[in-house]
Enzyme design. Structure first.
Site, short mmCIF file in Angstrom:
data_model
loop_
_atom_site.label_atom_id
_atom_site.label_comp_id
_atom_site.label_asym_id
_atom_site.label_seq_id
_atom_site.Cartn_x
_atom_site.Cartn_y
_atom_site.Cartn_z
N ARG A 168 0.46 -1.53 -0.23
CA ARG A 168 0.01 0.24 -0.13
C ARG A 168 0.61 1.02 -0.18
O ARG A 168 1.12 2.26 -1.60
CB ARG A 168 -1.47 0.23 0.96
N ASP A 185 -1.60 -16.32 -2.88
CA ASP A 185 -1.75 -16.07 -4.05
C ASP A 185 -0.13 -15.44 -4.68
O ASP A 185 -0.41 -15.31 -5.64
CB ASP A 185 -3.06 -15.10 -3.77
N THR A 208 0.60 -5.48 -6.39
CA THR A 208 -1.08 -6.72 -5.95
C THR A 208 -1.74 -6.05 -5.42
O THR A 208 -3.10 -5.93 -5.39
CB THR A 208 -0.58 -7.56 -5.20
C1 DMJ Z 1 -5.48 -6.15 -1.88
O1 DMJ Z 1 -5.27 -5.28 -1.24
C2 DMJ Z 1 -3.55 -7.19 -2.08
O2 DMJ Z 1 -4.14 -7.67 -3.56
C3 DMJ Z 1 -3.44 -8.13 -1.29
O3 DMJ Z 1 -2.59 -8.61 -2.53
C4 DMJ Z 1 -5.09 -9.07 -2.04
N1 DMJ Z 1 -5.87 -8.77 -2.37
C5 DMJ Z 1 -6.38 -7.32 -1.40
C6 DMJ Z 1 -7.73 -6.95 -1.75
O4 DMJ Z 1 -8.78 -8.39 -1.51
#
Ligand code: DMJ
Length: 617
Positions: free
Chosen positions: A250, A377, A598
């Site tokens: 973030r 993931d 991500t």
């Molecule tokens: C996000 O904050 C990021 O993508 C994280 O890797 C997994 N997914 C959340 C939101 O759903």
């Protein structure tokens, strides 16, 4: 053997040895005129007369010939012992030959030396010229090529533009609620109209939302956010344990995008400030980071409830840390994440893919879930994306991705009643359940296909991308709210549907619309925009509240049941950004120029994107 040479009046005979041809005859008349001119290199000449039977003369001009021409004014009839001459000639010839060879050898070496010096100089000059050429071409390209588009990008079609404008209004609603009720807090509670803190008011929402504001051209809001970051974003001022993974995706991801977009040093400095704190997490026996660090003591620790770090946490740092090294010239960031990857690579993998946890003290794998959902993931996501971000220079990342992609395809991808999904393995048992988190996999395989040269793989991955995205859409389509559940099952009775209470929540997650967006960009198939618009309507109908947008507790109930009163910052960073881009022109944050971390913060692709802004000393 004797030869008799008759010298006619007014003529004498000159043996002329051309250095490399042997003997030759030249006539000069006795008035001193050479009948044949000597041309070229100095030559040896033997003139024959009664007085000077063998006279060696270095002849290289007419004048020299003249001198000896005068020696034979009278008629002579001379008998010459040719054998004697021959012998002498041969000795001379041999000597000459030797000298010649010696000269040739010396010359050959000298020549070689000269040649190599010339070659080196030419090479150096060539390299220099090529560099100059490259720079010139590059500068010309920069002048002539269009900059990568990071704002505007209006769609041609009016109804698409209206949809995009609508999404922008949604962003304004979410942002304004935060500004009004929770400014400076980490996130908004949109029902109770309050702030909520995960990190003691380090303004997560501001940093996470900034690049979306920028792309949407919400300049006033962006300016306000920038001022806050500039004067208030100071991790040292708080005493809090920050989570390495969340802080990285973030804050660091967000700030790096802002630096790429604007070139404003404040964003770079803030990301250095934060990552320098995160570096403490890597001081472990293995170099695998602990999950959290104290902003006050800078001590990194494990969570109290578990011994291990998870795959997604320590495997989702690469893109940001590498990019930070490139823009600061400080290699320490990239060294840390490269060490983590190398540590993992040299370890034995128990079975396919990677286990979900590892103990950072001992380096022993401890969790045996194999999944594309929670805890795992983005490890896989970053293998592919770091390869792309690095301008495809990180070959190791691509090789690791290829191996994993094959194993995912072989073991986790399942199809039931026409729906293809990503299952998971727990303790060697296959579980026919897919988490909403894993809905990013559609987009991931799409991106992989876009960048793949092997035709068979490209086709297979594109097929997976389309069918997995389709399944995630189906999971939305099967609910009353048209919002997707947190997890959905494939059993005798369930087809992409949630089962347990925890499965049924929708918490404003972006993964499904992320895949719609990428698939739209890759195919321009209208269905992805249609699905995106269905999603907008579902959000408006079920999640919109006075203060902003809230998650819901049951997607199978009208209105989503109870609201969870939490506007996640990823809703502004990712969900609304992907929606906006879905209804924008394809050149806005082009997939050829940017790769999303991500948390949907686009990072420039190395060697391709003008906004890369590498460090210059
Ligand atoms: C996000 O904050 C990021 O993508 C994280 O890797 C997994 N997914 C959340 C939101 O759903």
């Amino acid at each position: 053997m004797a030869y008799t040479f008759m010298f006619e009046s007014n003529a004498c005979l000159v043996f002329n040895f051309l250095p490399y041809i042997g003997n030759d005859e030249k006539e000069i008349d006795c008035k001193g005129n050479c009948m044949t001119q000597y041309i070229g290199l100095p030559k040896f000449c033997y003139s024959i007369s009664t007085d000077y039977p063998f006279y060696r003369q270095h002849v290289n001009r007419l004048d020299d010939c003249y001198t000896y021409g005068t020696l034979c004014k009278t008629n002579y009839k001379v008998q010459i012992e040719v054998s004697d001459v021959k012998e002498r000639l041969e000795t001379m010839e041999n000597k000459y030959q030797e000298r010649l060879e010696a000269m040739e050898n010396t010359h050959e070496n000298e020549l070689k030396e000269i040649e190599s010096r010339i070659e080196q100089r030419l090479k150096a000059e060539l390299t220099e010229q090529t560099e100059i050429m490259k720079k010139t071409v590059c500068q010309q390209n920069l002048k002539t090529e269009k900059d990568p588009v990071i704002r505007r990008g209006e769609p041609q079609n009016l109804s698409v533009k209206e949809k995009r404008d609508y999404v922008k209004k949604m962003m304004a609603h979410a942002w304004n609620g935060y500004v009004k009720y929770a400014w400076g807090s980490d996130a908004l509670k949109p029902v109770s109209l309050n702030g909520t803190d995960l990190t003691k008011s380090l303004g997560t929402n501001i940093v996470d939302a900034m690049d979306t504001l920028y792309i949407m051209g919400m300049d006033g809001e962006f300016q306000r956010g920038k001022e806050w970051i500039s004067s208030n974003l100071n991790f040292s001022s708080k005493d809090v344990n920050i989570i390495v993974f969340e802080t990285n995706i973030r804050y660091v991801g967000g700030l790096l995008t802002l630096y790429a977009f604007t070139g404003d040093k404040v964003f770079k400095e803030k990301s250095i400030h934060i990552v320098d704190i995160l570096l403490n997490a890597f001081d472990t026996n293995t170099g695998i980071p602990y999950p959290q660090v104290s902003t006050k003591t800078r001590k990194s620790t494990k969570y109290t409830w578990r011994e291990s770090s998870n795959l997604a946490e320590f495997g989702t740092l690469h893109m940001e840390f590498e990019y930070l090294s490139d823009i600061t010239g400080n290699p320490v960031y990239k060294q840390k994440v490269e060490h983590v990857r190398n540590f993992i690579v040299q370890k034995d993998r128990p079975g396919i893919m990677y286990p979900s946890f590892i103990n950072p003290d001992t380096g022993i794998w401890t969790g045996f879930k194999k999944s594309l959902g929670n805890h795992c993931d983005s490890y896989y996501e970053y293998l592919l994306k770091e390869w792309i971000r690095s301008g495809k220079s990180d070959i190791q990342a691509k090789e690791l991705f290829d191996v994993s992609a094959k194993e995912i395809d072989d073991y986790l991808i399942k199809t039931k009643n026409g729906l293809t999904y990503v299952a998971m393995i727990e303790d060697s048992k296959i579980i026919h359940k897919m988490e909403h988190l894993a809905c990013f996999v559609g987009g991931m395989f799409g991106l992989a296909a876009k960048n793949e040269e092997d035709k068979t793989l490209k086709k297979r991955w594109m097929h997976l991308a389309e069918s997995i995205t389709e399944t995630c859409h189906a999971s939305y389509n099967k609910t009353v709210t048209q919002l997707g559940p947190e997890a959905f099952w494939f059993t005798e009775s369930l087809q992409a549907e949630g089962k347990d209470v925890n499965d049924k929540v929708y918490i404003l997650r972006p993964e499904t619309v992320e895949s719609y967006f990428i698939m739209w960009r890759l195919t321009n198939n209208q269905k992805y925009r249609d699905w995106g618009w269905e999603f907008v309507n579902a959000l408006e109908a079920n999640c919109r509240v006075e203060g902003g947008y809230s998650g819901v507790k049951d997607v199978y109930q009208a209105d989503g049941g109870t609201k969870d009163d939490f506007q996640r910052t990823s809703f502004l960073a990712a969900t609304l950004k992907y929606l906006y881009l879905l209804f924008s022109d394809d050149n806005l944050i082009s997939l050829d120029q940017w790769v999303f971390n991500t948390e949907a913060h686009p990072l420039p692709i190395k060697g391709v994107n003008k906004f890369y802004r590498p460090y210059e000393s």
